[in-house]
Design an enzyme around this catalytic site. Structure first.
Site: not given
Length: 734
Positions: A36-37, A221-222, A252, A613
């Site tokens: 995503k970044t 973002d987020e 998330q 993770r």
């Protein structure tokens, strides 16, 4: 500077679609490890290079300063440093602060307004308490500060609140007085930054027009972590003209306890029906077995926009599921697995142990220390160095050694007893002049009437309290002493008043300290403990205090260390080897979520975050018996285990343990733990005491293997822990 074509070279189809979309409103549903970044920075570069937007048209928001710095660095690498300068890239708080600095006059703020932190807020509220003659023992300034911040995050001023009970009536009044003082002095707390910016845009059309002309491209973002006022601010900034791209993952969303609203993603779709949804589902982090488990688990949640992670990197290893006899056995197994990974060439730093609650770290810290393995607590501090743990231990030390000045300093005014700095300075001076302890200096000052009546009263009450506690606990074992100290000293009440998850965590850590002391007591009550340096025999109490001091000693901050952290802290990180521990109902998911469907969905999202993770190997573990918060508990395995694909799991359990694969049995809370058929009924079982001709007496803590290769892990009283092949060890059963 990159060309527009080269920007797309290394992107997959969905990433290219998100980078190049011409839709005014776009949601990028970015799964864990889906890049995503990369999409965000390439989108910004595309807008500048291909679409010829000015850098000053970019308003990009992320949630941490670290993430903002990384984004800035990557954007500069694509478009060049000089071209980057006009962009606004930062956190909500940072960008709001920048806007208020530009338009301080319009926001009715002095040009040199000051930011205040939580401690400053509490001090200011305590000042209001004193002015209103409010008893700080009955009303918590920290709770009031948390209430004010929560209302601001909802976009509410004091006059907007409809109190629901007498406490909120009081908080509302203090909120009003608090804000009057802040406005007069030019103080802004962090929640005020965003609320004041939103109000500025609502109340000043000139400033709003400036923002609409300048910020043509807004990227967030987020987005699943935004709260109500942040969402309103985004809408106000966007108006009807800006291009808005929000990037997030509703799977998330794990921060509702601090105001995050996962429904903001759905709300955006409702507010902008023409929104294009692009799903980033190709995962570049994990193996297929890990992703299959994550997908199956999160599919049980009903409130989600939906996506399915996949990878072309192969199935990888099965997920290891370990069912331990107790929490000590679980911790030793995890430690053994980490040792094995290290022997096979993995760095310690590639291993992470994830747990639901900070208090769970203690048993793993102890086990890793005994094994001599380096570790770090990520986003926290070591168990015996935590504020509340050190405070309780300081009381214990002072009770049994009145001459311990460090312990005296730690506890004399915590909780607050009205013993001021002037009084304490007088005590310190007398102690120094007469070369006596601070405790004895207090006695001298009281006996000689060298203090004012108020000063003398404060010190006398403290000394009387300590003597009262000592009389109560003197004959008790160390764990009961700690339990009574926590309750009688006022520590418990002090932390019960601390709001939110932080206060709850402190209470859990105090309960876990009692558990640690009880475990230490039972392990050492019949053992002679000698101090290696002096050769003197120590009592269990003295030995426990020495142990906690040694355990919390400063260690070299090794980069190659095992990482211990809560599942919340793990978000955004990744490791080759991940161990998710304590997978039992009541532990994870935690007990407070059991009766609330929305909280249970968030607990499941937290498990999803933990699973994703892992890059190469994932280990899940639980214990049949767990001593937590001073109680021995037998919990059912976590309901989340029942939602994982059986084929992806490689289960290891001992002969008397429940098998999680017996789905119908374990999922019925009315049924007791089913037992596997015994393969070896020869008396060797967990908890059995044995005698070895060389190592002496010990207790079986783990059993592994079958037939001639069957091994027992034995904790010997004087020789430590050893693995022995049962057939060859010539053990005597006791």
């Amino acid at each position: 500077m990159e060309t527009s074509q080269s920007l797309l070279d290394e992107l997959n189809t969905e990433q290219k679609n998100a980078t190049t979309t011409d839709n005014q409103y776009t949601i990028v549903l970015a799964g864990a490890g889906s890049g995503k970044t990369r999409v965000l920075v390439h989108r910004i570069a595309w807008l500048c290079i291909e679409k010829q937007y000015s850098p000053s048209s970019i308003f990009a928001v992320t949630f941490t300063n670290k993430a903002a710095a990384e984004m800035q660095e990557r954007i500069q690498a694509l478009v060049g440093e000089g071209y980057f300068n006009g962009m606004w890239v930062g956190t909500f708080h940072g960008l709001s602060h920048r806007l208020l600095r530009m338009f301080s006059e319009q926001a009715k703020l002095p040009p040199n307004f000051q930011l205040i932190d939580t401690e400053d807020q509490v001090r200011l509220i305590k000042r209001i308490f004193r002015e209103l003659k409010i008893d700080e023992k009955q009303w918590s300034a920290k709770q009031c500060a948390a209430f004010i911040s929560t209302q601001k995050e909802k976009g509410l001023r004091a006059d907007d609140i409809v109190p629901e009970d007498p406490k909120q009536v009081m908080w509302q009044r203090i909120y009003h007085d608090y804000q009057v003082i802040c406005d007069k002095l030019g103080y802004l707390d962090f929640s005020e930054l965003i609320l004041r910016t939103y109000e500025l845009l609502c109340q000043n059309q000139e400033v709003l027009n400036y923002c609409h002309r300048r910020f043509c491209n807004i990227l967030i973002d987020e987005f699943q972590d935004t709260n109500k006022i942040q969402y309103r601010l985004v809408k106000k900034l966007a108006g009807n003209t800006a291009n808005v791209m929000i990037v997030g993952d509703d799977d998330q969303s794990i921060y509702s306890w601090r105001g995050a609203n996962a429904d903001n993603l759905q709300l955006f779709i409702n507010d902008y029906p023409e929104t294009e949804i692009i799903r980033l589902e190709q995962n570049y982090r994990s193996t297929n077995n890990i992703l299959d488990a994550a997908n199956k688990l999160i599919a049980q949640n009903s409130k989600r926009l939906g996506k399915n992670l996949w990878t072309d990197s192969g199935d990888g290893e099965q997920i290891l599921l370990y069912i331990g006899y107790n929490d000590i056995d679980e911790a030793r197994f995890v430690t053994g697995q980490i040792k094995k990974r290290h022997q096979e060439g993995d760095n310690y730093s590639s291993c992470a142990i994830l747990y639901r609650s900070n208090a769970q770290s203690r048993i793993f810290e102890d086990t890793l220390l005994q094994a001599g393995l380096p570790y770090q607590i990520y986003g926290s501090i070591r168990f015996y160095e935590r504020q509340e743990v050190k405070l309780a231990l300081a009381y214990l030390r002072l009770l049994h050694d009145h001459n311990n000045d460090m312990a005296f300093e730690a506890v004399i005014n915590t909780p607050t007893r009205g013993i001021g700095t002037i009084t304490l300075d007088r005590v310190r001076t007398v102690a120094k002049q007469h070369s006596i302890s601070l405790w004895d200096a207090c006695l001298m000052l009281i006996q000689t009437n060298a203090l004012s009546e108020r000063q003398c009263s404060g010190l006398s009450r403290f000394l009387d309290l300590m003597e009262f506690i000592f009389d109560k606990v003197e004959s008790q074992p160390v764990y009961k002493q700690l339990d009574m100290i926590i309750k009688l000293s006022g520590i418990l009440q002090m932390y019960e008043q601390e709001p939110g998850i932080k206060g709850q965590s402190r209470l859990e850590n105090l309960e876990e300290l009692v558990s640690a002391a009880e475990q230490f007591h039972h392990s050492n009550e019949n053992t002679i403990i000698q101090d290696n340096e002096t050769g003197k025999t120590l009592t269990v109490l003295e030995s426990f205090l020495a142990y906690t001091s040694l355990e919390s000693r400063d260690v070299i901050n090794e980069q190659n260390s095992i990482q211990l952290m809560t599942l919340h802290s793990a978000k955004g990180l990744e490791f080759d080897n991940v161990f998710i521990v304590g997978l039992e109902d009541g532990v994870f998911p935690d007990q407070r979520s059991a009766q609330d469907p929305e909280k249970m969905e968030e607990e499941r999202r937290l498990a999803y975050v933990g699973i994703t993770r892992a890059r190469k190997r994932l280990t899940l573990s639980l214990a049949q018996i767990r001593r937590l918060y001073g109680r021995e508990e037998r919990n059912l395995p976590s309901r989340f285990l029942n939602e994982l694909p059986v084929d992806a799991l490689n289960e290891i359990s001992h002969q008397d343990f429940i098998r999680v694969s017996d789905r119908k049995e374990y999922n019925d809370p009315k049924k007791s733990y089913p037992k596997k058929a015994r393969q070896n009924d020869d008396g060797y079982r967990l908890g059995r005491k044995v005698l070895h001709s060389r190592f002496g007496e010990g207790t079986i803590v783990s059993i592994d293997g079958d037939g001639d290769h069957r091994r027992a892990q034995i904790a010997f009283v004087n020789e430590g822990i050893k693995w022995l092949v049962i057939k060859l060890a010539n053990l005597t059963l006791l």
